[in-house]
Design an enzyme around this catalytic site. Structure first.
Site, PDB file in Angstrom:
ATOM      1  N   HIS A   1      27.813  30.258   1.981  1.00 35.72           N
ATOM      2  CA  HIS A   1      29.281  30.279   1.933  1.00 35.72           C
ATOM      3  C   HIS A   1      29.877  29.425   3.048  1.00 35.72           C
ATOM      4  O   HIS A   1      30.863  28.712   2.820  1.00 35.72           O
ATOM      5  CB  HIS A   1      29.796  31.708   2.040  1.00 35.72           C
ATOM      6  CG  HIS A   1      29.911  32.390   0.727  1.00 35.72           C
ATOM      7  ND1 HIS A   1      30.780  33.428   0.496  1.00 35.72           N
ATOM      8  CD2 HIS A   1      29.266  32.202  -0.446  1.00 35.72           C
ATOM      9  CE1 HIS A   1      30.669  33.836  -0.747  1.00 35.72           C
ATOM     10  NE2 HIS A   1      29.748  33.117  -1.337  1.00 35.72           N
TER      11      HIS A   1
ATOM     12  N   ARG B   1      45.095  43.697   4.393  1.00 37.72           N
ATOM     13  CA  ARG B   1      45.806  42.932   5.411  1.00 37.72           C
ATOM     14  C   ARG B   1      45.778  41.429   5.156  1.00 37.72           C
ATOM     15  O   ARG B   1      46.761  40.742   5.382  1.00 37.72           O
ATOM     16  CB  ARG B   1      45.217  43.236   6.790  1.00 37.72           C
ATOM     17  CG  ARG B   1      45.941  42.543   7.911  1.00 37.72           C
ATOM     18  CD  ARG B   1      45.385  42.988   9.264  1.00 37.72           C
ATOM     19  NE  ARG B   1      46.170  42.434  10.327  1.00 37.72           N
ATOM     20  CZ  ARG B   1      45.952  41.236  10.859  1.00 37.72           C
ATOM     21  NH1 ARG B   1      44.991  40.471  10.415  1.00 37.72           N
ATOM     22  NH2 ARG B   1      46.716  40.798  11.838  1.00 37.72           N
TER      23      ARG B   1
ATOM     24  N   SER C   1      50.320  23.139   4.747  1.00 39.57           N
ATOM     25  CA  SER C   1      49.354  24.219   4.903  1.00 39.57           C
ATOM     26  C   SER C   1      47.974  23.788   4.432  1.00 39.57           C
ATOM     27  O   SER C   1      47.811  23.296   3.322  1.00 39.57           O
ATOM     28  CB  SER C   1      49.789  25.438   4.092  1.00 39.57           C
ATOM     29  OG  SER C   1      48.797  26.440   4.149  1.00 39.57           O
TER      30      SER C   1
ATOM     31  N   VAL D   1      40.364  35.497   5.638  1.00 37.30           N
ATOM     32  CA  VAL D   1      39.370  36.065   4.730  1.00 37.30           C
ATOM     33  C   VAL D   1      39.653  37.530   4.411  1.00 37.30           C
ATOM     34  O   VAL D   1      40.289  38.242   5.176  1.00 37.30           O
ATOM     35  CB  VAL D   1      37.929  35.918   5.285  1.00 37.30           C
ATOM     36  CG1 VAL D   1      37.593  34.457   5.488  1.00 37.30           C
ATOM     37  CG2 VAL D   1      37.756  36.687   6.577  1.00 37.30           C
TER      38      VAL D   1
ATOM     39  N   ALA E   1      45.865  32.564  12.089  1.00 38.44           N
ATOM     40  CA  ALA E   1      46.834  32.003  11.153  1.00 38.44           C
ATOM     41  C   ALA E   1      48.255  32.502  11.413  1.00 38.44           C
ATOM     42  O   ALA E   1      49.224  31.752  11.279  1.00 38.44           O
ATOM     43  CB  ALA E   1      46.424  32.345   9.724  1.00 38.44           C
TER      44      ALA E   1
ATOM     45  N   TRP F   1      40.197  31.458  14.593  1.00 40.49           N
ATOM     46  CA  TRP F   1      39.394  32.407  13.820  1.00 40.49           C
ATOM     47  C   TRP F   1      38.564  31.581  12.851  1.00 40.49           C
ATOM     48  O   TRP F   1      39.101  30.774  12.098  1.00 40.49           O
ATOM     49  CB  TRP F   1      40.329  33.363  13.088  1.00 40.49           C
ATOM     50  CG  TRP F   1      39.646  34.448  12.324  1.00 40.49           C
ATOM     51  CD1 TRP F   1      39.507  34.507  10.974  1.00 40.49           C
ATOM     52  CD2 TRP F   1      39.018  35.614  12.846  1.00 40.49           C
ATOM     53  NE1 TRP F   1      38.833  35.638  10.617  1.00 40.49           N
ATOM     54  CE2 TRP F   1      38.514  36.348  11.766  1.00 40.49           C
ATOM     55  CE3 TRP F   1      38.823  36.114  14.130  1.00 40.49           C
ATOM     56  CZ2 TRP F   1      37.835  37.546  11.917  1.00 40.49           C
ATOM     57  CZ3 TRP F   1      38.153  37.304  14.276  1.00 40.49           C
ATOM     58  CH2 TRP F   1      37.673  38.004  13.188  1.00 40.49           C
TER      59      TRP F   1
ATOM     60  N   ARG G   1      33.051  24.845   4.765  1.00 46.50           N
ATOM     61  CA  ARG G   1      33.143  23.697   5.678  1.00 46.50           C
ATOM     62  C   ARG G   1      33.449  22.432   4.888  1.00 46.50           C
ATOM     63  O   ARG G   1      34.327  21.648   5.259  1.00 46.50           O
ATOM     64  CB  ARG G   1      31.847  23.537   6.471  1.00 46.50           C
ATOM     65  CG  ARG G   1      31.708  24.499   7.616  1.00 46.50           C
ATOM     66  CD  ARG G   1      30.457  24.180   8.454  1.00 46.50           C
ATOM     67  NE  ARG G   1      30.230  25.226   9.408  1.00 46.50           N
ATOM     68  CZ  ARG G   1      29.231  26.113   9.335  1.00 46.50           C
ATOM     69  NH1 ARG G   1      28.344  26.047   8.367  1.00 46.50           N
ATOM     70  NH2 ARG G   1      29.113  27.050  10.247  1.00 46.50           N
TER      71      ARG G   1
ATOM     72  N   PHE H   1      41.766  29.950   8.160  1.00 48.44           N
ATOM     73  CA  PHE H   1      40.874  30.579   7.187  1.00 48.44           C
ATOM     74  C   PHE H   1      41.142  32.074   7.252  1.00 48.44           C
ATOM     75  O   PHE H   1      40.781  32.731   8.225  1.00 48.44           O
ATOM     76  CB  PHE H   1      39.428  30.244   7.567  1.00 48.44           C
ATOM     77  CG  PHE H   1      38.398  30.521   6.524  1.00 48.44           C
ATOM     78  CD1 PHE H   1      38.553  30.096   5.218  1.00 48.44           C
ATOM     79  CD2 PHE H   1      37.229  31.183   6.867  1.00 48.44           C
ATOM     80  CE1 PHE H   1      37.568  30.320   4.271  1.00 48.44           C
ATOM     81  CE2 PHE H   1      36.241  31.421   5.931  1.00 48.44           C
ATOM     82  CZ  PHE H   1      36.408  30.990   4.623  1.00 48.44           C
TER      83      PHE H   1
ATOM     84  N   GLU I   1      49.883  33.038  13.969  1.00 46.35           N
ATOM     85  CA  GLU I   1      50.609  32.365  15.056  1.00 46.35           C
ATOM     86  C   GLU I   1      51.034  30.940  14.710  1.00 46.35           C
ATOM     87  O   GLU I   1      51.772  30.310  15.477  1.00 46.35           O
ATOM     88  CB  GLU I   1      49.743  32.354  16.326  1.00 46.35           C
ATOM     89  CG  GLU I   1      49.511  33.720  16.937  1.00 46.35           C
ATOM     90  CD  GLU I   1      48.451  34.566  16.247  1.00 46.35           C
ATOM     91  OE1 GLU I   1      48.477  35.800  16.398  1.00 46.35           O
ATOM     92  OE2 GLU I   1      47.577  33.989  15.535  1.00 46.35           O
TER      93      GLU I   1
END
Length: 145
Positions: free
Chosen positions: A113, A74, A99, A68, A42, A13, A118, A66, A44
């Protein structure tokens, strides 16, 4: 000195942003010492981190994602579950699980953004590599692990 291997798990993602963490990680740890694994998102990461840790192949495992804020609650639950799961995987297997998961509350999919995140992921990947090297060295010195 034993040959040290590291695992790097990356969520797909926002892959264009998340992949920058691997770039930073490889600035300090040679690519030939890193096995890279892809997961959908994330959520998984903890299970795969635990499974990889159990193999005994890795000195440390870094996980990048990431998560968001899409305007619903959620993302908070996912972010907390991921961090808790990664910590649990490390505690259960005695392999450091790091992490590199970022959870911005004000992300907008704009060029501005995207450029910021990045660059931030490169920094975070570098920090994770430094942590992986440091904890590996400390464990070898202190525990003979």
């Amino acid at each position: 000195m034993t040959h040290t291997r590291f695992a790097f798990i990356r969520a797909r993602w926002h892959a264009d942003i998340v992949d920058r963490a691997l770039d930073g990680f490889q600035e300090l740890i040679p690519a030939e010492q890193i096995d890279v694994f892809d997961v959908p998102g994330a959520f998984e990461m903890p299970l795969l981190a635990k499974e990889l840790a159990k193999t005994g192949k890795y000195s440390a495992i870094a996980c990048a994602a990431f998560v968001v804020d899409g305007g619903i609650y959620r993302h908070d639950f996912v972010a907390q579950a991921v961090v808790d799961g990664l910590m649990q995987a490390g505690m259960e297997t005695n392999v450091p699980v790091l992490s590199v998961s970022l959870t911005p509350h004000h992300y907008q999919e704009t060029d501005h953004h995207n450029a910021i995140y990045r660059a931030h992921f490169v920094d975070k990947g570098r920090e994770a590599a430094n942590a992986a090297l440091m904890i590996t060295k400390t464990r070898q010195e202190a525990l003979g692990a």
